[in-house]
Every structure is written in structure tokens, then in C-alpha cells.
Enzyme design. Structure first.
Site, short mmCIF file in Angstrom:
data_model
loop_
_atom_site.label_atom_id
_atom_site.label_comp_id
_atom_site.label_asym_id
_atom_site.label_seq_id
_atom_site.Cartn_x
_atom_site.Cartn_y
_atom_site.Cartn_z
N GLU A 169 0.85 -1.19 0.00
CA GLU A 169 0.00 0.00 0.00
C GLU A 169 0.89 1.25 0.00
O GLU A 169 1.84 1.31 0.78
CB GLU A 169 -0.90 0.02 1.23
CG GLU A 169 -1.96 1.10 1.15
CD GLU A 169 -2.86 1.13 2.39
OE1 GLU A 169 -4.04 1.45 2.25
OE2 GLU A 169 -2.38 0.84 3.50
N GLY A 201 2.56 1.00 11.46
CA GLY A 201 2.20 0.14 12.58
C GLY A 201 1.92 -1.27 12.12
O GLY A 201 2.38 -2.24 12.71
N ALA A 202 1.14 -1.39 11.03
CA ALA A 202 0.77 -2.69 10.51
C ALA A 202 0.11 -2.47 9.16
O ALA A 202 -0.16 -1.35 8.74
CB ALA A 202 -0.17 -3.42 11.46
N MET A 203 -0.18 -3.60 8.48
CA MET A 203 -0.83 -3.54 7.17
C MET A 203 -1.81 -4.69 7.04
O MET A 203 -1.49 -5.83 7.36
CB MET A 203 0.22 -3.60 6.06
CG MET A 203 -0.36 -3.66 4.66
SD MET A 203 -1.32 -2.16 4.27
CE MET A 203 -2.34 -2.78 2.94
N GLU A 204 -2.99 -4.37 6.51
CA GLU A 204 -4.11 -5.30 6.49
C GLU A 204 -4.10 -6.25 5.31
O GLU A 204 -5.15 -6.58 4.74
CB GLU A 204 -5.43 -4.52 6.50
CG GLU A 204 -5.71 -3.70 5.24
CD GLU A 204 -5.22 -2.27 5.25
OE1 GLU A 204 -5.70 -1.46 4.45
OE2 GLU A 204 -4.34 -1.97 6.10
N ASN A 205 -2.94 -6.77 4.91
CA ASN A 205 -2.91 -7.77 3.85
C ASN A 205 -3.93 -8.86 4.18
O ASN A 205 -3.99 -9.34 5.31
CB ASN A 205 -1.52 -8.39 3.73
CG ASN A 205 -0.43 -7.35 3.69
OD1 ASN A 205 -0.48 -6.42 2.92
ND2 ASN A 205 0.55 -7.51 4.56
N HIS A 224 -7.51 -2.96 14.79
CA HIS A 224 -7.63 -2.11 13.60
C HIS A 224 -7.46 -2.95 12.33
O HIS A 224 -8.27 -2.87 11.40
CB HIS A 224 -6.57 -1.01 13.67
CG HIS A 224 -6.51 -0.10 12.49
ND1 HIS A 224 -6.89 1.22 12.54
CD2 HIS A 224 -6.09 -0.29 11.21
CE1 HIS A 224 -6.72 1.80 11.37
NE2 HIS A 224 -6.22 0.88 10.53
N GLU A 225 -6.40 -3.74 12.29
CA GLU A 225 -6.13 -4.52 11.08
C GLU A 225 -7.21 -5.58 10.86
O GLU A 225 -7.57 -5.87 9.72
CB GLU A 225 -4.75 -5.17 11.15
CG GLU A 225 -3.60 -4.20 11.35
CD GLU A 225 -3.63 -3.01 10.40
OE1 GLU A 225 -4.02 -3.19 9.22
OE2 GLU A 225 -3.27 -1.90 10.82
N GLU A 244 -9.45 3.82 6.56
CA GLU A 244 -8.65 3.99 7.78
C GLU A 244 -9.49 4.56 8.92
O GLU A 244 -9.32 4.16 10.08
CB GLU A 244 -7.44 4.88 7.49
CG GLU A 244 -6.48 4.30 6.46
CD GLU A 244 -5.97 2.91 6.83
OE1 GLU A 244 -6.03 2.53 8.01
OE2 GLU A 244 -5.52 2.20 5.93
#
Length: 846
Positions: free
Chosen positions: A127, A266-270, A300-301, A323
Site C-alpha cells: 500500500e 504500525g501494521a498492514m491489512e494484507n 484495527h487490522e 482507515e
């Protein structure tokens, strides 16, 4: 490279022409340490025979391109990160074979060698537009497809992707291939590949819709720090909550969470393959706020699996919605399904404050920004997207009612599963479920910028009761919209030494003045709190009596959310030069020792340190620094041994230490000759002490190198780099700045140096870097890539030497520069920050 800057119009044209049937991606991760082999086969249809379009591939060495069996001349077809595709047929097959470089920027396919044991770890980050760094794509969110990954890697590695992990097929010579099954239909940016010598822990979640396999992964050197039981419990709690609230099955086949090194975000929603910063597996003691934030990232993810992955925005205009929804939902889940039941207090004390700050910068923009191209997405992807967006959604929930909101999003998921939407689709679902007209609300809140200020205006009668009462709403002249707010008002009285809420009412605020007849005749309270319960997104003001009450004893307010709102109001008044910075610092010193909210304890001392170093009158600053230093020392000593308060106050004291006596004490804590009961001097505390002593000129490279020999980890290397650039020498600053601007410096190491290099009390050394920064701003995005460069641009300006002369120089530069929009934005923000600090200094001098 203009070819990397896909425009919204280009994407719309391509989406109108094409449907993407499938991707098959063959990656060979055994071809060397610099590059990997990538072969992409895309099956797609065209609505117009003979038409021309393009595919995306960034930074690759292309070896072969075949379209419908026809070989294309690579030198002609591949240019400027695009592959031209001509003479399209109704059904098409594109095959591209290329060598792609690994990155050290956290973009594309990042390669990391752990200095602790020389093991290799890879992970992808796609992303916004970086899948095209790894395979050939139609890189836009509305051209969804299914994906088949075939990954060749060393046979002893773990390889994880979006689909369930298959048993590898041995190829001999220490290699194997993982032939992943086909994925669900999804956008390119949420696919993923993670590979390396990862440690794996497997589990399952049994929920209302069936069984979901779970995986947790980390580097081998972090195995002892991965608190898997806690992570699994959070994951299961979140699944149970979201499956119940969304009433839609988890849309993918498994759920892996991989803690990866040198991660930008912080993180990624793959989809089914979430990547997170491995700093979330701390090797040293951290306060509760750390774990509370980690929980919010995990929730969140997971919220994104439905909102973002199952249903995806058509174009990046609605990235805010992805988001903002996940941000609101993560606190909703935390508060109702985990141990962090006061999560909304933490949101008010920390996250929401970042939205308020961003919304008062010259770069503010509507939540629903007009993202005409990918460069605009990069510029507008900020805390307005996250924190303000979540705050406004929280207000929308209050406006339509939680039950109606949940009903609307349930239908939204059912109607648009595995498809692409625009905000209007969600709005239509919410209007149907709530019966409210929401277009005007959306225009008012989502398409305008800036934050409103709400202040009480009243008169008292002879008995001290309100004879009139109204709420005044104002806005910055550049963003003059006055909005509708649902506002709570709390009246707090002093009862047996406690501030207790006597009355509470809710009113609808609209326009410049809103009369509140319900308060007429009521006795003036010791504390009048606008926005009690924190429904509204607005700055609030405290009247004179209320401010005196909280300065004298904010700790007497028992409700943590009410305290958070008072802390926020007082900080806003300080930043807006309506309250003396010295008063703010003394408010913190007098009350922070009794604060119980984890985020309040952590974040508020950091705000006060900013006030000490930048917002106070320079003529009295040294005296206040001494007061701050000794105040934090006493708070550290008075705190309960082993408590979060003690840990935070100790860290703040290290940063505040300026006097010889305090610095001597830091040395004594480090060598063990002075023991603070309950304070474990672990590795991170040691680095905090060493950096503070290096900043003060007490330690040099020899002491830093000695500590690094004790801590031969990537974290140690990063902390050592931060300590070196903190030293008060021209040589340290020059070497650090060169390293920050060097593309070979890994992204996380560069980040640590950026946060450490330009210190208060080092003005003579730091001053030349105003010009060096402006020179770098012209080219740093091109040389470092956007993510690394944005850290330099946002946090690397030497604010500590801000002055009217620096403002004038920035005005000159802003009037005439050739820098990219992103760089101009951050320079403008630095200017605004300095102007705000100068106004606060003037107020503090009164």
C-alpha cells in the site's frame, strides 16, 4: 518518474476498458542478495478490440514481455515504470519476466539480515502503489482479481502469503517451491508475500461461522519476547466481536499475523496475512499504554478484513474511509471486548490529539480529500485520515445511533462483498438504516477542513448562578465552516475534596452562538466541562474559574475521560497562546503523579517537555528547565516502585536532565551505584541513559561502542546510531545527516537518527541545518523514496532553533522552490510550528 504517478482519470479509463481474470505470480527468492526473479502471468479481458492500455512494473530489469503469444520489444514497451500493451483482444494473456530489486526502505519486498544471528527475513509492503515493485500489475484498487503465488525459496524457510500455506515441494539443492492456492477476489495492494527463517506458532479460532486457522510469526531472535498467549487471546476476542457485530463470516481462509523488522508503519491489512512492526514484541519493560496501543493495532487490522479487504474503495479518494472506519472500530472493539475497557479515554488523551494538531496545520485538508493522483494520496495520508476521521465517525455513530449504524454496515457488507464502493454507497446504507438525511452532514464534516473551537459565554447573578448561558463557536479564518455538534456539558462541584459531576446535559450546537436555557438558574460549578463524554470533534475552552480549579487539583476529577478532556483543553489553550506555557508545565507537575489513564501518563509529560523547550519565554526558560528536571526526578522517586508512572517519569527525567547533579545521577543509575527501587535498568533503559548522557557531552563514541558490544541486535544498532547523532559535536551532526540522506541506510535506522539529531540546547551546532534541510528538500523524495523521505521531512527540521529569522527564511523558500508537493507541505508545517511556538513564548512572557 511521471509513470509511477497514476492519475485517477487514467485509472478510470483503464477500469472502463479492462476486467482482470487472474494473476499467476512466480517468484524465485534464491537468485541472489540484491534481486529476485519475478514472472507474472495476467489473464484479462478488454471491452474494445484493438485498444491500447498499460501495465505497471516499477524499478525492474525486464527480460521478456509476451502479449497474447506476441513478443514485445522490451526497450520499446517498458519505459517509465509502465508496460505499453497495444492491439488488445477480447481475451488477453500478458507474461512478464523480470528481475526486481529487494528494498531497504520498507516498500515492495524488503530484505533484512538479522545481526543477532545472520538469518534472512523478507516481507512485502504494497500500500499504496508498491505491488508493482514485486510483480507486474494493473495497480489500482478497483481492478480486483484472484491471485496464485508460486514462491521458490530456501527449503528451510517459512513462506506465507494471502492464501493458506501449502506443503512445499522439494526441488533439491536446498530449494523448495510453495504453490499457494488461488485467493479470493481482491485488490493488488492487499496481497502479500513473507518469507524467511521465521518462528511459527499455529492456533485456531472457533467462532459462530466456523473454524479460522491462526498463525503468529516473528524473527528467531525475538522468540522469547513473543507473548503468543496474549496475542492469540486478543485475536480471538477481536474475531468474536467483529463476527457478531458485522454478522458476516470472516472472508478469507486463515489469519496470520507476522511481526516483521524495519517496518515503516504500525501494521498492514494484507488479506489473511497481516504484517506488524516487530517492535510490538518488546524486549524491555513497557508501560500499559504500549500494550493498549498494540491491541488497537491488532483490532484495527482485523476490522480491515471486512472494511477495506472484503469491500474496497474504488479509488484512493476513499482511503480515509478505510482507515477512519478501522480506527473507530478498533477502539470500539477494545472498549467492549478486551481488558482495555477505557480505550476511549486513551483515544482522547493520545490519538485524537494528533488529529487536532494536523487539522491546525497549513496542510490541513478535508477528510475526504480530492486525491487526483498517487502523489496526492501520499500528501493527504496523515492523522486527518486516521484520528480526525475516526473522531468524526464516532460523532456520526452518536448522530444516527449505534444500532442503526451497525445495521447499515451489515447490509453494506452483504451488498458489496468482494466489490468496490464509494462513500456514497455507505452513506446510502446508513440513511436507510437510520432514516436520517446524511448528505448535508457529509458535506459539512467530510468536505471541509479545520477544527472548531467551543467556548462557554455566561453571566452570573448575585447568588453565583447563571443568569444567561450560551456556547460560542468559532473557526480559523482560513477554514471558516461552523458545524453542527452534539455536545455534552458537565457541571462538577467540589465534594469532600473530590470533583464530582452534579449535572450533565446534551445539546445540539449550531452556528456562532447556541443558547443553553437549561443552565439558566443553575449554580456555577467549580468546573464547567464542555464536550463531556467526548462526543464532539472540537477544541474546547475552560472558563477562568474552571481553569483555576484544575490547576489547583485536576487529580480530584475521578472520571478518567473527563480528566482527558481537561488535559486536552489546557494543552490546546497552551498551544494557542491562551494559557501560559509555564502554567501548563506546573499543571502537569502538580497532577500527573495521580493520573491513572495509561495514555495520559505516557503522553502528557511529552507534551510538557515540548512546552518547556519550545513554548516558554526564553528569558525564564533555564529556570523552568531546572524546575522541570527536579519535578520529574521527584515524581520518579515518589511513584510506586515498578509502576508505569515510575517508568514514564524515569524516561522523562533522563530527557530533562541538564544539571551536573542530574547527569551524575544518570551515570550512577547506569552503573548501578544509585538504585531507584522498582526501576529495572534493562537494555532499553540503558540506551535511554546513554543517549541522554551522549546528548549532554558526557559520553562519546567509545561508550556507545561499548554498549553496542553488549547489545548486538538490530535494536542495539539503531539505538547506538541515535545516541551518536545526539552528541553535541559538529562531527556527530555531519556524520548523522549524511547517513540520514544516504539511500543505503536502512529505513528504521534512519528514523531513529532523525528523531535524535536536532536537540534543544545545541543551537550553535544545529543552526546550519536549516539551510541543509532546505537544500535536501528539493531531492530527498527522489533519492530516498517517499516513506523514508517523509520521515526526514516531517521530523527532521531543526525546530529547536526556530526564530523570526528562520520564519523569514522559510517564507522566502516557500515563495520560490522546485521541491515536490510533499516536501513543500512539510516545510510549511515546520514554519507553522515555529510561528505557534513564538506566539506561545510571547504569551508566557506576559
Amino acid at each position: 518518474m511521471p509513470g509511477t504517478n497514476l492519475t485517477r482519470d487514467e485509472a478510470a479509463t483503464r477500469a472502463a476498458l479492462l476486467d482482470v481474470t487472474s494473476y499467476t505470480i512466480d517468484l524465485d527468492l534464491t537468485t541472489g542478495e540484491q534481486t529476485f526473479a519475478s514472472t507474472t502471468t495476467i489473464a484479462f479481458t478488454s471491452r474494445e478490440i484493438g485498444a491500447e492500455t498499460f501495465a505497471d512494473l516499477d524499478g525492474a530489469t525486464v527480460r521478456e514481455i509476451s502479449l497474447n503469444g506476441r513478443s514485445l520489444d522490451v526497450a520499446v514497451a517498458y519505459a517509465d515504470s509502465r508496460i505499453t500493451l497495444d492491439d488488445l483482444q477480447a481475451d488477453n494473456t500478458l507474461v512478464v519476466t523480470a528481475d526486481c530489486p529487494y528494498s531497504n526502505t520498507g516498500e515492495g519486498l524488503h530484505r533484512f539480515v538479522d545481526p543477532a544471528d545472520d538469518r534472512v527475513y523478507l516481507y512485502s509492503q504494497f500500500e499504496v502503489p508498491d505491488a508493482r515493485r514485486v510483480f507486474t500489475t494493473f495497480e489500482q484498487p478497483d481492478l480486483k482479481s484472484v491471485f496464485t503465488f508460486n514462491v521458490t525459496a530456501p527449503s528451510h524457510w517459512k513462506v506465507v502469503s494471502t492464501a493458506p500455506t501449502p506443503e512445499p515441494t522439494d526441488l533439491g539443492d536446498g530449494k523448495a517451491v510453495w504453490n499457494f492456492p488461488v485467493t479470493e477476489r481482491m485488490s493488488t495492494y492487499i496481497t502479500a508475500v513473507v518469507a524467511g527463517e521465521y518462528h511459527e506458532v499455529l492456533d485456531t479460532y472457533e467462532g459462530k461461522f466456523g473454524t479460522i486457522p491462526l498463525g503468529h510469526y516473528c524473527r528467531q531472535s525475538l522468540v522469547e519476547h513473543m507473548d503468543t498467549d496474549v496475542l492469540v487471546e486478543l485475536t480471538k476476542q477481536s474475531f468474536e466481536f467483529f463476527e457478531e457485530k458485522f454478522d458476516y463470516p470472516y472472508p478469507f481462509h486463515k489469519y496470520d499475523q507476522l511481526y516483521v523488522p524495519e517496518y515503516n508503519m504500525g501494521a498492514m491489512e494484507n488479506a489473511g496475512c497481516v504484517t506488524l512492526r516487530d517492535e510490538y514484541l518488546p524486549r524491555s519493560r513497557q508501560p500499559r499504554s504500549f500494550f493498549e496501543f498494540r491491541a488497537s493495532v491488532i483490532t484495527h487490522e482485523m476490522a480491515h478484513m471486512w472494511f477495506g479487504d472484503l469491500v474496497t474503495m474504488k479509488w484512493w479518494d476513499d482511503l480515509w474511509l478505510n482507515e477512519s472506519f478501522a480506527e473507530w472500530a478498533c477502539y470500539w472493539c477494545e472498549a467492549e471486548a478486551t481488558e482495555y475497557t477505557d480505550a476511549w479515554t486513551g483515544f482522547a488523551n493520545a490519538r485524537k490529539q494528533t488529529g487536532y494538531r494536523a487539522d491546525q496545520l497549513p496542510s490541513t485538508h478535508p477528510i475526504a480529500a480530492d486525491n487526483v493522483d498517487l502523489h496526492a494520496v501520499e500528501v493527504n495520508f496523515d492523522m486527518i485520515t486516521y484520528a480526525k476521521g475516526a473522531s468524526v465517525l464516532k460523532q456520526l455513530v452518536a448522530w444516527v445511533g449505534l444500532d442503526a449504524f451497525v445495521e447499515g454496515i451489515r447490509q453494506y457488507f452483504k451488498d458489496h462483498a468482494f466489490g468496490n464502493t464509494e462513500f456514497s454507497d455507505l452513506l446510502a446504507a446508513l440513511e436507510k438504516s437510520s432514516g436520517r438525511e446524511l448528505d448535508s452532514w457529509a458535506t459539512e464534516w467530510l468536505q471541509t477542513a479545520g477544527v472548531n473551537t467551543l467556548a462557554p459565554v455566561f453571566e452570573l447573578d448575585a447568588d453565583g448562578s447563571y443568569s444567561s448561558f450560551s456556547i460560542a463557536q468559532s473557526a480559523h479564518e482560513d477554514w471558516p465552516t461552523l458545524r453542527r455538534h452534539r455536545l455534552g456539558i458537565g457541571l462538577y462541584d467540589d465534594v469532600d475534596g473530590r470533583l464530582v459531576r452534579r449535572d450533565y446535559l446534551e445539546v445540539d450546537v449550531e452556528g456562532a452562538t447556541t443558547s443553553v436555557a437549561e443552565l439558566v438558574g443553575k449554580a456555577q460549578p467549580a468546573l464547567l466541562l464542555l464536550n463531556d463524554e467526548d462526543h464532539a470533534y472540537a477544541k474546547i475552552r475552560l472558563d477562568e474559574r474552571s481553569l483555576a480549579t484544575v490547576i489547583d487539583g485536576l487529580a480530584r476529577v475521578e472520571d478518567s475521560l473527563a480528566r482527558a478532556l481537561v488535559w486536552g483543553a489546557a494543552w490546546d489553550m497552551t498551544r494557542d497562546a491562551e494559557m501560559a506555557a509555564t502554567d501548563w508545565v506546573r499543571l502537569v507537575l502538580a497532577n500527573i503523579g495521580s493520573e491513572t489513564d495509561a495514555w495520559g501518563v505516557t503522553r502528557i509529560p511529552a507534551m510538557a517537555a515540548t512546552a518547556v523547550n519550545r513554548y516558554t519565554d526564553p528569558a525564564r526558560r533555564e529556570a523552568l528547565k531546572a524546575e522541570w528536571e527536579q519535578g520529574m526526578r521527584q515524581l520518579m522517586l515518589d511513584a510506586e516502585p515498578g509502576s508505569d508512572q515510575q517508568l514514564t517519569f524515569a524516561r522523562t527525567y533522563f530527557g530533562a536532565a541538564r544539571s551536573d547533579a542530574a547527569l551524575d545521577e544518570l551515570v550512577a543509575i547506569l552503573d548501578g551505584s544509585f538504585v531507584v527501587e522498582g526501576l529495572a535498568v534493562d537494555q532499553d533503559i540503558r540506551w535511554g541513559l546513554i543517549t541522554a548522557l551522549s546528548r549532554a557531552g558526557r559520553f562519546d563514541d567509545a561508550e556507545i561502542d561499548a554498549e553496542l558490544s553488549r547489545d548486538k541486535t538490530i535494536e542495539g544498532k539503531e539505538k547506538a546510531a541515535a545516541a551518536r547523532v545526539a552528541q553535541p559535536t559538529a562531527e556527530a551532526k555531519a556524520a548523522g545527516w549524511d547517513a540520514i540522506l544516504d539511500p543505503a541506510t536502512a529505513n528504521e535506522t534512519s528514523r531513529e537518527m532523525v528523531f535524535s539529531i536536532f536537540r534543544a540546547d545545541q543551537d550553535e551546532l544545529v543552526a546550519p541545518y536549516v539551510e541543509k534541510f532546505l537544500t535536501a528538500a528539493d531531492t530527498v523524495i527522489d533519492t530516498l523514496g517517499f516513506h523514508k523521505a517523509s520521515v526526514v521531512l516531517e521530523y527532521g527540521f531543526p525546530l529547536a532553533v526556530g526564530s523570526p529569522e528562520v520564519v523569514a527564511r522559510l517564507d522566502e523558500w516557500l515563495a520560490d522552490n522546485s521541491a515536490p508537493k510533499g516536501a513543500v507541505r512539510f516545510v510549511g508545517e515546520a514554519r507553522a510550528d515555529i510561528v505557534r511556538a513564538l506566539a506561545a513564548q510571547e504569551r508566557d512572557a506576559q
